[in-house]
Design an enzyme around this catalytic site. Structure first.
Site, mmCIF file in Angstrom:
data_model
loop_
_atom_site.group_PDB
_atom_site.id
_atom_site.type_symbol
_atom_site.label_atom_id
_atom_site.label_comp_id
_atom_site.label_asym_id
_atom_site.label_seq_id
_atom_site.Cartn_x
_atom_site.Cartn_y
_atom_site.Cartn_z
ATOM 1 C CD GLU A 75 -2.928 -1.224 0.241
ATOM 2 O OE1 GLU A 75 -2.805 -0.495 -0.770
ATOM 3 O OE2 GLU A 75 -3.880 -1.998 0.409
ATOM 4 C CG HIS A 94 -4.302 0.553 5.898
ATOM 5 N ND1 HIS A 94 -5.679 0.638 5.856
ATOM 6 C CD2 HIS A 94 -3.978 -0.587 5.211
ATOM 7 C CE1 HIS A 94 -6.160 -0.387 5.164
ATOM 8 N NE2 HIS A 94 -5.149 -1.149 4.779
ATOM 9 C CG HIS A 96 -7.346 -4.967 7.014
ATOM 10 N ND1 HIS A 96 -6.893 -6.059 6.312
ATOM 11 C CD2 HIS A 96 -6.969 -3.893 6.272
ATOM 12 C CE1 HIS A 96 -6.275 -5.670 5.212
ATOM 13 N NE2 HIS A 96 -6.307 -4.352 5.164
ATOM 14 C CE1 TYR A 115 -16.919 14.812 22.543
ATOM 15 C CE2 TYR A 115 -18.832 13.650 23.435
ATOM 16 C CZ TYR A 115 -17.509 14.068 23.552
ATOM 17 O OH TYR A 115 -16.794 13.724 24.669
ATOM 18 C CG HIS A 157 -8.903 -2.113 2.003
ATOM 19 N ND1 HIS A 157 -8.094 -1.884 0.902
ATOM 20 C CD2 HIS A 157 -8.049 -2.473 2.995
ATOM 21 C CE1 HIS A 157 -6.837 -2.124 1.213
ATOM 22 N NE2 HIS A 157 -6.776 -2.479 2.493
ATOM 23 C CE1 TYR A 210 -11.513 16.026 24.867
ATOM 24 C CE2 TYR A 210 -10.072 15.137 23.168
ATOM 25 C CZ TYR A 210 -10.882 14.947 24.277
ATOM 26 O OH TYR A 210 -11.060 13.682 24.772
#
Length: 236
Positions: A75, A94, A96, A115, A157, A210
């Protein structure tokens, strides 16, 4: 490129192992890249995280060439393209993750059901269209779904999370997976109640302050998170 980036390489492996240990990924699927001077570091193709060594992390330059004996993740294209298109971030993670993958297989966005969707940098976590893994077409879909945000689902994916640091990107991944679980749960009860655009505008403004300490809070932000009154350096 003389710096070996040993510390970054070790943290990358630790982050991937943490991702699997937390149930946010399985096996050798998923991948991670970190921006460095003149390019990026990325996890190698097909090497399980539990046996991965720092020297197997692959270095790539700004022209998309890799160096060393190990081939980068399949990837690499969307890592390379995201890092190039988004100078505001340094880490692409990334996985799964199961609940994200469930929604991705249904080609469903995560709407403002909670939120904390704002942690992704927008009022929705979008799902991309499908393209085969490791292709330029998938990279194009990922860029389109991300836009200026810090997370997206990849059709049929998985999920991509971005951050300034590996800890930050991991936190985004963790929260998006939790949001996916919440959203799936609300749909079993009839769909839930979505927050309005106005509600999310306030949330996104408040997210700018935050988790920040006093000296980091911008007083010009009207919708900011206000701490309680300060009582001094010590109570006694």
């Amino acid at each position: 490129m003389t710096d070996n980036y040993q510390g970054i390489r070790e943290e990358m492996i630790a982050t991937c192992r943490r991702m699997n240990a937390a149930g946010l990924n399985t096996g050798s699927s998923g991948n991670l890249s970190v921006r460095i001077d003149g390019g990026l570091l990325i996890t190698p193709s097909g090497i399980p995280y539990d046996v991965m060594r720092p020297e197997q992390i692959v270095e790539m330059d700004e022209d998309g060439r890799y160096y060393g004996d190990f081939i980068p993740s399949s990837e690499w294209r969307f890592h390379y393209d995201i890092q190039k298109a988004r100078p505001d971030i340094k880490v692409v993670l990334h996985s799964h993750a199961v609940h994200c993958a469930i929604l991705a297989c249904c080609r469903m966005d995560i709407p403002p059901i909670h939120y904390m969707v704002g942690v992704g940098g927008g009022s929705v976590v979008r799902c991309s269209g499908y393209a085969p893994f490791g292709t330029q077409a998938l990279s194009n879909e990922a860029l389109k779904a991300l836009g200026p945000r810090n997370a997206c689902l990849l059709g049929n994916h998985g999920v991509i999370a971005l951050g300034q640091t590996m800890t930050q990107a991991f936190g985004v991944l963790e929260e998006v997976e939790n949001l996916a679980r919440i959203y799936i749960g609300t749909r079993t009860l009839g769909a839930g109640v979505l927050l309005s655009d106005a509600d999310m505008d306030v949330v996104l403004q408040r997210f700018k302050t935050y988790g920040k300490q006093a000296g980091e809070i911008d007083p010009s932000i009207a919708e900011r998170v206000e701490p309680p009154a300060h009582g001094g350096a010590s109570r006694r």
